[in-house]
Motif scaffolding. Structure first.
Motif, PDB file in Angstrom:
ATOM      1  N   ALA A  97      -3.706  -1.600   4.221  1.00 23.09           N
ATOM      2  CA  ALA A  97      -2.463  -0.986   3.761  1.00 23.09           C
ATOM      3  C   ALA A  97      -2.142   0.262   4.566  1.00 23.09           C
ATOM      4  N   MET A  98      -3.142   1.106   4.802  1.00 23.83           N
ATOM      5  CA  MET A  98      -2.908   2.334   5.568  1.00 23.83           C
ATOM      6  C   MET A  98      -2.557   2.041   7.017  1.00 23.83           C
ATOM      7  N   ASP A  99      -3.181   1.035   7.589  1.00 27.23           N
ATOM      8  CA  ASP A  99      -2.847   0.658   8.969  1.00 27.23           C
ATOM      9  C   ASP A  99      -1.395   0.188   9.074  1.00 27.23           C
ATOM     10  N   SER A 100      -0.940  -0.572   8.083  1.00 27.85           N
ATOM     11  CA  SER A 100       0.438  -1.075   8.126  1.00 27.85           C
ATOM     12  C   SER A 100       1.458   0.048   7.981  1.00 27.85           C
ATOM     13  N   LEU A 101       1.033   1.155   7.361  1.00 23.53           N
ATOM     14  CA  LEU A 101       1.915   2.315   7.184  1.00 23.53           C
ATOM     15  C   LEU A 101       1.704   3.376   8.259  1.00 23.53           C
ATOM     16  N   GLY A 107       1.254   9.267  -1.015  1.00 23.93           N
ATOM     17  CA  GLY A 107       0.282   8.590  -1.873  1.00 23.93           C
ATOM     18  C   GLY A 107       0.856   7.370  -2.554  1.00 23.93           C
ATOM     19  N   SER A 108       2.084   7.476  -3.044  1.00 28.17           N
ATOM     20  CA  SER A 108       2.692   6.330  -3.726  1.00 28.17           C
ATOM     21  C   SER A 108       2.968   5.185  -2.755  1.00 28.17           C
ATOM     22  N   ALA A 109       3.255   5.503  -1.497  1.00 28.24           N
ATOM     23  CA  ALA A 109       3.476   4.450  -0.497  1.00 28.24           C
ATOM     24  C   ALA A 109       2.196   3.651  -0.253  1.00 28.24           C
ATOM     25  N   ILE A 110       1.055   4.340  -0.223  1.00 30.32           N
ATOM     26  CA  ILE A 110      -0.219   3.630  -0.061  1.00 30.32           C
ATOM     27  C   ILE A 110      -0.445   2.691  -1.233  1.00 30.32           C
ATOM     28  N   PHE A 111      -0.235   3.207  -2.442  1.00 31.21           N
ATOM     29  CA  PHE A 111      -0.396   2.363  -3.621  1.00 31.21           C
ATOM     30  C   PHE A 111       0.530   1.152  -3.578  1.00 31.21           C
ATOM     31  N   GLU A 112       1.790   1.375  -3.233  1.00 35.46           N
ATOM     32  CA  GLU A 112       2.739   0.265  -3.214  1.00 35.46           C
ATOM     33  C   GLU A 112       2.340  -0.785  -2.185  1.00 35.46           C
ATOM     34  N   ARG A 113       1.911  -0.330  -1.012  1.00 34.18           N
ATOM     35  CA  ARG A 113       1.527  -1.284   0.025  1.00 34.18           C
ATOM     36  C   ARG A 113       0.352  -2.139  -0.431  1.00 34.18           C
ATOM     37  N   ILE A 114      -0.618  -1.508  -1.105  1.00 30.05           N
ATOM     38  CA  ILE A 114      -1.750  -2.260  -1.644  1.00 30.05           C
ATOM     39  C   ILE A 114      -1.253  -3.310  -2.641  1.00 30.05           C
ATOM     40  N   ALA A 115      -0.358  -2.907  -3.531  1.00 27.97           N
ATOM     41  CA  ALA A 115       0.170  -3.845  -4.530  1.00 27.97           C
ATOM     42  C   ALA A 115       0.901  -5.005  -3.872  1.00 27.97           C
ATOM     43  N   ARG A 116       1.733  -4.705  -2.866  1.00 24.75           N
ATOM     44  CA  ARG A 116       2.483  -5.783  -2.201  1.00 24.75           C
ATOM     45  C   ARG A 116       1.535  -6.705  -1.435  1.00 24.75           C
ATOM     46  N   ASP A 117       0.521  -6.127  -0.798  1.00 22.84           N
ATOM     47  CA  ASP A 117      -0.405  -6.956  -0.016  1.00 22.84           C
ATOM     48  C   ASP A 117      -1.187  -7.915  -0.911  1.00 22.84           C
ATOM     49  N   LEU A 118      -1.536  -7.482  -2.113  1.00 23.06           N
ATOM     50  CA  LEU A 118      -2.334  -8.327  -2.991  1.00 23.06           C
ATOM     51  C   LEU A 118      -1.493  -9.224  -3.902  1.00 23.06           C
ATOM     52  N   LEU A 119      -0.297  -8.750  -4.278  1.00 20.03           N
ATOM     53  CA  LEU A 119       0.508  -9.495  -5.250  1.00 20.03           C
ATOM     54  C   LEU A 119       1.851  -9.961  -4.700  1.00 20.03           C
ATOM     55  N   GLY A 120       2.228  -9.461  -3.556  1.00 17.71           N
ATOM     56  CA  GLY A 120       3.470  -9.881  -2.917  1.00 17.71           C
ATOM     57  C   GLY A 120       4.709  -9.297  -3.578  1.00 17.71           C
ATOM     58  N   PRO A 121       5.804  -9.222  -2.821  1.00 16.86           N
ATOM     59  CA  PRO A 121       7.082  -8.803  -3.405  1.00 16.86           C
ATOM     60  C   PRO A 121       7.710  -9.974  -4.151  1.00 16.86           C
ATOM     61  N   ALA A 122       8.453  -9.669  -5.175  1.00 18.52           N
ATOM     62  CA  ALA A 122       9.162 -10.732  -5.904  1.00 18.52           C
ATOM     63  C   ALA A 122      10.233 -11.325  -5.007  1.00 18.52           C
TER      64      ALA A 122
END
Length: 386
Positions: free
Chosen positions: A309-313, A368-383
């Motif tokens: 996630a951090m690498d992608s950001l 910080g919130s961007a890292i969290f969001e990227r992790i969520a999208r990577d594991l659960l995907g965007p709707a």
């Protein structure tokens, strides 16, 4: 993605939290503020009263998938703040000088993004836990029967850690925070007149013999399996008077190891030494345990997810300065989930945590919130949208 208006509102919210700190176990008003802010985001579920004043917001996609938990802390510290800012603590002797106000705000920022674009599968749980500072909160949350319905498969947390460049994240696989506990030892004898000390039983000699033996149990060193550290933090003998030979003595010692089994062994040794000293000098001995923290262990899988996630950001990260001797009760969430703690830098010369001049840097909220969001999208995907 956060808008400029989001940043302004979240910054104002963080500062309001900062001005109204509540220490461990007393976070009722903080929990109320968090619950009200979460209700505006219309999550699938809000669970309150977890392990005390804990609050969890569940964003459920409605499609089967893993559950991700992101954790922040509700509590402040019993420290008098000295910052001269409009949002300085309004509560004497209490302050958010450990960044928990910022951690909560980062989770609320994540909630705003999830409300606008839900994940494609699984659930995201925003966990606002109580009583992190004394090590009791995460255990109480996990032990709460209501936690079973939101128990995660993955768990992530960010803690701001001064001494690191702004925006740089330090983390690693394996140990990230040591296990520790505070052991209070009370020795009790019998008072006497200072002119006839032989009529009493003083703990003075037992105290003098015990202190170096406790200290010798652990002097630190490399953070490997053999690491043990005993820090004597408070000693008291009798009363501040010249006329009484004392009956009571207290020792506060902080014990620290790299694992939960190690801390149990070190505690047993400390208790044995104290019991030996008491018996040798005709004293009673009693013990109390405070601030008991489990070791925090980053699972390799969760660590890799965070790194991706951090690498992608394009967020700078590395393993310098970790693992740490300091303790954190986030490790409890890793007992049943793949977990990772990330240490986010506010600047190399930034005020240290638990110092009376510390204040969370608001510019870290979107990062910080961007890292969290990227992790969520990577594991659960965007709707998907139609």
């Amino acid at each position: 993605m956060l808008t400029n208006r989001d940043i302004e509102e979240l910054t104002a919210f963080r500062r309001a939290l900062h001005a109204h700190p509540e220490i461990s176990g007393e976070e009722a008003e903080t929990a109320r503020r968090i619950t009200a802010a979460l209700q505006e985001l219309a999550p699938s579920q809000i669970v309150t009263g977890l392990g005390g004043h804990g609050v969890a917001a569940v964003f459920d996609s409605g499609t089967p998938g893993p559950t991700l938990l992101f954790r922040a802390e509700l509590d402040a510290l019993p420290i008098q703040e000295i910052n001269d800012v409009p949002w300085a603590s309004q509560i004497a002797g209490k302050s958010h000088v450990c960044g928990h106000d910022g951690h909560m705000t980062m989770l609320l920022a994540l909630g705003r993004m999830l409300a606008r674009q839900p994940v494609a599968k699984g659930r995201v749980v925003l966990m606002f836990q109580p009583a992190e500072e004394d090590g009791s909160g995460a255990k109480a949350v996990v032990a709460d029967p209501a936690f079973e319905q939101i128990a995660p498969d993955w768990a992530f947390a960010i803690h701001v850690e001064p001494g690191r460049p702004f925006g740089h994240v330090a983390t690693c696989a394996g140990l990230i925070n040591c296990a520790s506990l505070g052991l209070k030892i009370k020795l009790t004898g019998k008072t006497a007149h200072a002119a006839t000390p032989e009529d009493g039983t003083s703990p003075a000699l037992a105290l003098a013999a015990l202190l170096p033996r406790l200290d010798a149990l652990g002097h630190g060193g490399a953070l490997d399996d053999s690491f043990r550290l005993v820090t004597l933090t408070h000693v008291n003998l009798g009363e501040p008077t010249f006329g009484i030979a004392p009956a009571d003595a207290e020792i506060f010692a902080t014990l620290r190891t790299t694992g939960d089994a190690g801390i149990a062994s070190l505690e047993a040794e400390a208790r044995h030494l104290a019991t030996e000293a008491a018996e040798a000098h005709g004293l009673e001995v009693a013990f109390e345990v405070h601030d008991h923290f489990a070791a925090s262990i980053n699972s390799p899988e969760a660590y890799e997810v965070a790194v991706k996630a951090m690498d992608s950001l394009n967020i700078s990260h590395g393993t310098e300065g970790v693992p740490m001797r300091a303790s954190e009760d986030f490790g409890v969430f890793g007992w049943g989930a793949r977990a990772a703690m990330l240490c986010l830098g506010p600047g190399e010369d930034y005020a240290a945590l638990h110092n009376p001049d510390y204040d969370f840097p608001d510019d870290l909220i979107p990062l910080g919130s961007a890292i969290f969001e990227r992790i969520a999208r990577d594991l659960l995907g965007p709707a998907t949208t139609t």
